[in-house]
Design a protein around this motif. Structure first.
Motif, PDB file in Angstrom:
ATOM      1  N   GLU A 120      11.998  14.300   0.981  1.00 54.63           N
ATOM      2  CA  GLU A 120      11.818  13.777   2.422  1.00 54.63           C
ATOM      3  C   GLU A 120      13.200  13.803   3.362  1.00 54.63           C
TER       4      GLU A 120
ATOM      5  N   ARG B 155       5.013   7.702   3.981  1.00 49.35           N
ATOM      6  CA  ARG B 155       4.911   8.374   2.709  1.00 49.35           C
ATOM      7  C   ARG B 155       3.489   8.540   2.100  1.00 49.35           C
TER       8      ARG B 155
ATOM      9  N   GLU C 129       2.848  11.819   3.684  1.00 47.95           N
ATOM     10  CA  GLU C 129       3.691  12.794   2.807  1.00 47.95           C
ATOM     11  C   GLU C 129       3.104  13.279   1.426  1.00 47.95           C
TER      12      GLU C 129
END
Length: 714
Positions: A286, A405, A408
Motif C-alpha cells: 500500500e 483497504r 484494496e
C-alpha cells in the motif's frame, strides 16, 4: 562530494539504530562485510540526536560508551569500501536534560507552559518542538559538523525531526507555536482535541502546513552546506493513522521538497497489556504503491527485522519476512530493513537474515528488470488527506481507512492491478491512463476535485464511489447533497444504519437482488440476498439509473421461530449504475461494502466491487491471473517489457511459519500499444515459459510459486 546515484536505482537498504551499548565493541569491518553479504547497497544509520556516535562539543547527547572513538567516521569508511552508500541519519525529537535546562525554549510545552518530559523510563529527555531553535537554528550546527567532517552519501531525518510529537496529542503551546498560530488563525491554540471546536480543525491545517514547511527548511539547510547532498526523510502514509494525524504529517507535501522519501511499515502485531491488534498484511504494498504514484522520487519502505511490538529482539519468521518485503519491490519501491538491536553480528536471533538475503540477492541479480519501471494499472483508488483528518476525526482508521483497504483487498484477491493516488493528483486532471477511478467514501471533496472528476467522466472515464463520497467540504462541514450528485445519479436524504433504529433487538438486514441478470451481479450465483452491514445513505436515484440492489427491512435474529419479516422491501437503492454519453460509466454504492469487506471478509461484498471495476472498465484490464486469492499480482512496465510480480502470502494464520505454494498459475497479458513479446521467462531461474497466443493476448502457466517471483514478457 556526495554520491547521489543511489537515488535513481532500485536498491536494497538497511537502517541501523545504534544503541549506546553497541559503542562498546562495534566491529565496523565485520558489519560492512555482513551488509555486503546480505546484498545491501544503501545503509542509513543514526549518528546524531539523542544518541550521538562521534566526538562533538555540541549540546547533543554523546553515547557514554563511545569514549574517544569516532564511530560515525569508521562506519562511513568501512561500508563505502564495499560500494555501499552511507546515509547519516538523525532524530531530533528528544532533547537531553542538560540542553533542555540551558534552553527551555527548545521544548514542546503543555497549555500551562510546562515542558513535555519523555517517558520516565527513557531517562532525562524532553520533547523538542519542531518550531524550536533546537530543530532550526541549532540544527544547522549539528548538520555542519556531519556534512563538513564526513564523506556521507546523504542525510536522513527521522520522523521526530519535523513532525509534532504524540505527547499531548501533538499540541504544543511553546512561545513560537503560540505566536505562529495566532498570526495564522487569530486565535489561541486549543487545549485538547475536540472536533466540535472549529479552531481544532484550523489547528490541524496549520500543523500540516508547518510540517511541509519544515521539510523544505531541512532540504534547503542541507543544500546550503552541500548542493549535491541527497536529503531523505522518514514518515508514514495514511496506513498508520495515529502517527499521521498526531504528527500532522503530509507525506505527499513533504515529498515535493525531499530527494528521497522513506515511509515505515514496521508493525506486524502490537501487544499492550491484554489488548492486541494485527496491522494490515499488505501495508508495505500500500505504501509503496501510493508513493510511487504521488511522487517523482523512488519510494523507500522500511520494514522491521523484528516482531514489533514489543518483541524487538526476535526476528519475524523468515517465510513472512520475505513476502512482506517483496511487496515493496512488486509495487515500485525499495525495501529498507530496520535493525534496532545493533549490527548484524550482534543480533541474538539470526534466523531472519537468510530470507532478507534471498530477496536482496534476487533483486540485485535482476537489477535491469527493476530500473525505470512504472505501473501498468488502469484502475486507481483515491486517497484524500482531508478525509483522513476532517472526516476520520477521532477514529480515522475506522471511519475512513477501512474503506480504502476494503477496495484494496477486493482487487488484490481478484488479481486486478491498481494504483493508489491522492485527490491532489485527481485535481491536476492527469487521469488519462485510467479507465476507472474509485472513491472509497472520499467524503471531504473540494470543488476543484469534483470538477476534475466530472471532466474525466465527460472524456469517457468511469467512476466508482461508495457511501458518503463528496458529502462534506474539505474542512469536514456537511453539505445538503453530494457534490457529485449529478455524476453519481443520486441525491442525498440521510445517513442511517442498515439495522434501523436501535431498540435493543439484535437484528439482521440484507441487500435484495432486483435484477440478477445485471452485469454488476455477475457470478453471484443462486441467491436473492446479500448481507447488509454498517451504515448507508438513503438516496433518491435518478430515473435514468439502474438499481439492481435494494435494502430489505431489518428484522430480528432471535428467537429463530420469529426471525422473519412481513414488511415490504424498503425500496432504498443500494447499488446505482449509469452510462454516460461520453462512454464512461458510474457505479455508486450507498452502503459500506468496502468497509464491511475489510472488517468481516464476506466474499459477496468483494464480488460486487470487482464487478463494478469490470463493468466500468468494459473488462479491458491489462492483466488477468488465475490463481489463489492469496497470490498478489502487480504489473510493471518497461519500454520493451511487461513484468508481472507475484507475491505469495498464502501462509495460513500469521505469523507465517511456512508458505503453501501457489500452483499452476495462469497469467494472461492482453496486447496493445505495439507491444509484441517474443518470449516469457521467470526471474527466479531465468527459465523460459511456454507462451501461447490467444487472439489479442498471450498467456503462460507457472507451475509453482513459493514466495516471490517475476514473470517477464519481452
Amino acid at each position: 562530494m556526495a554520491k547521489s546515484d543511489w537515488l535513481s536505482k532500485r536498491s536494497r537498504g538497511v537502517h541501523l539504530t545504534i544503541r549506546d551499548i553497541d559503542c562498546l565493541d562495534f566491529d565496523t569491518e565485520r558489519f560492512a562485510k555482513d551488509l555486503n553479504e546480505l546484498g545491501v547497497n544503501v545503509l542509513s544509520f543514526f549518528c546524531a540526536g539523542y544518541v550521538t556516535v562521534h566526538p562533538t562539543n555540541l549540546s547533543i547527547r554523546k553515547s557514554p560508551f563511545l569514549g574517544d572513538r569516532d564511530l560515525t567516521g569508521e562506519i562511513v569508511k568501512a561500508v563505502q569500501s564495499y560500494d555501499i552508500r552511507a546515509v547519516a541519519a538523525m532524530d531530533l525529537s528528544l532533547i537531553p536534560g542538560n540542553a533542555a535546562l540551558e534552553h527551555p525554549d527548545w521544548c514542546s510545552c503543555d497549555h500551562e507552559g510546562k515542558p513535555y518530559k519523555a517517558n520516565q523510563d527513557l531517562g532525562d529527555f524532553y520533547i523538542a518542538c519542531p518550531l524550536s531553535g533546537y530543530q532550526n537554528e541549532y540544527l544547522a550546527e549539528i548538520l555542519r559538523e556531519i556534512v563538513m567532517r564526513y564523506d556521507v552519501d546523504g542525510i536522513k531525518f527521522g520522523g521526530g525531526s519535523y513532525g509534532f510529537s504524540s505527547y499531548g496529542n501533538g499540541i504544543c503551546h511553546c512561545a513560537r507555536c503560540r505566536e505562529a498560530f495566532g498570526a495564522y488563525a487569530g486565535s489561541q491554540i486549543p487545549v485538547k482535541e475536540d472536533w466540535n471546536d472549529p479552531v481544532w480543525g484550523t489547528f490541524q491545517r496549520w500543523r500540516q502546513q508547518r510540517v511541509v514547511e519544515r521539510s523544505k527548511f531541512l532540504y534547503d539547510l542541507v543544500k546550503s552546506l552541500d548542493p549535491n547532498m541527497p536529503v531523505m526523510c522518514n514518515s508514514v502514509c495514511f496506513g498508520e493513522t495515529g502517527w499521521t494525524t498526531k504528527g500532522a504529517l503530509d507525506i505527499e507535501g513533504m515529498a515535493a521538497y525531499i530527494d528521497a522519501v522513506q515511509v515505515e511499515a514496521q508493525t506486524r502485531i502490537r501487544v499492550e497489556g491484554e489488548s492486541s491488534h494485527w496491522d494490515f498484511l499488505l501495508w508495505p504494498a500500500e505504501e509503496a504503491n501510493f508513493l510511487d504514484n504521488v511522487s517523482d522520487h523512488q519510494p523507500w519502505v522500511l520494514a522491521s527485522y523484528f516482531q514489533a511490538w514489543p518483541w524487538r529482539r526476535n526476528a519475524v519468521p523468515p517465510a513472512e519476512q520475505k513476502v512482506y518485503m517483496a511487496q515493496i519491490y512488486a509495487n515500485g519501491g525499495n525495501a529498507i530493513l530496520n535493525l534496532s538491536g545493533g549490527p548484524i553480528q550482534g543480533h541474538q536471533d539470526q534466523r531472519g537474515f537468510p530470507a532478507v538475503k534471498s530477496l536482496y540477492h534476487f533483486v540485485a541479480d535482476n537489477q535491469a528488470y527493476y530500473n525505470d519501471d512504472r505501473s501498468g494499472a488502469n484502475v486507481a483508488i483515491v486517497y484524500s488527506q482531508d478525509t483522513l483528518f476532517y472526516y476520520g476525526k477521532e477514529k480515522p482508521k475506522l471511519n475512513y481507512v477501512d474503506a480504502i483497504r476494503g477496495i484494496e483487498l477486493a482487487l488484490s484477491d481478484h488479481h486486478i492491478p491498481f494504483d493508489i493516488i491522492s485527490d491532489a493528483v485527481v485535481k491536476k486532471g492527469n487521469l488519462g491512463k485510467y479507465r476507472t477511478i474509485i472513491l472509497p467514501s472520499t467524503a471531504c471533496m473540494s470543488e476543484e476535485t469534483a470538477a476534475a472528476l466530472s471532466q474525466y467522466a465527460k472524456n469517457g472515464g468511469s467512476v466508482i464511489a461508495t457511501f458518503e463520497t463528496s458529502l462534506f467540504d474539505t474542512d469536514g462541514s456537511k453539505r445538503s447533497d453530494f457534490l457529485l450528485a449529478n455524476l453519481l445519479g443520486a441525491s442525498y436524504i440521510s445517513t442511517n444504519s442498515v439495522m434501523g433504529e436501535e431498540n435493543g433487538v439484535y437484528k439482521q438486514s440484507y441487500l435484495n437482488v432486483q435484477n440478477s441478470s445485471h452485469p454488476l451481479l455477475d457470478r453471484l450465483g443462486d441467491t436473492s440476498v446479500i448481507p447488509a452491514s454498517n451504515a448507508y445513505c438513503r438516496v433518491a436515484a435518478d430515473q435514468d439509473s439502474d438499481v439492481p440492489l435494494t435494502l430489505s427491512a431489518p428484522f430480528r435474529v432471535f428467537p429463530e421461530g420469529q426471525s422473519y419479516t412481513l414488511e415490504p422491501d424498503t425500496g432504498m437503492p443500494m447499488l446505482i449504475a449509469r452510462e454516460h454519453a461520453g462512454g464512461g460509466r458510474t457505479v455508486y454504492f450507498p452502503g459500506q461494502q468496502d468497509t464491511a469487506f475489510a472488517r468481516y471478509g464476506y466474499p459477496d461484498w468483494a464480488l460486487l466491487l470487482v464487478n463494478a471495476v469490470l463493468w466500468t472498465t468494459r473488462e479491458t484490464l491489462p492483466l488477468q491471473v488465475e490463481g489463489p486469492d492469496t497470490l498478489l499480482a502487480t504489473l510493471r512496465v518497461q519500454e520493451k517489457r511487461r513484468l508481472v510480480h507475484l507475491v505469495n502470502v498464502n501462509g495460513g494464520r500469521r505469523m507465517f511459519r511456512q508458505l503453501i505454494p501457489a500452483r499452476d498459475v495462469t497469467i494472461r497479458l492482453p496486447l496493445g500499444d505495439g507491444f509484441e513479446p517474443q518470449r516469457a521467462i521467470r526471474l527466479s531461474d531465468h527459465s523460459p515459459l511456454t507462451m501461447t497466443r490467444e487472439g489479442d493476448a498471450v498467456s503462460v502457466v507457472v507451475s509453482s510459486i513459493l514466495d516471490y517471483d517475476v514473470v517477464v514478457f519481452e
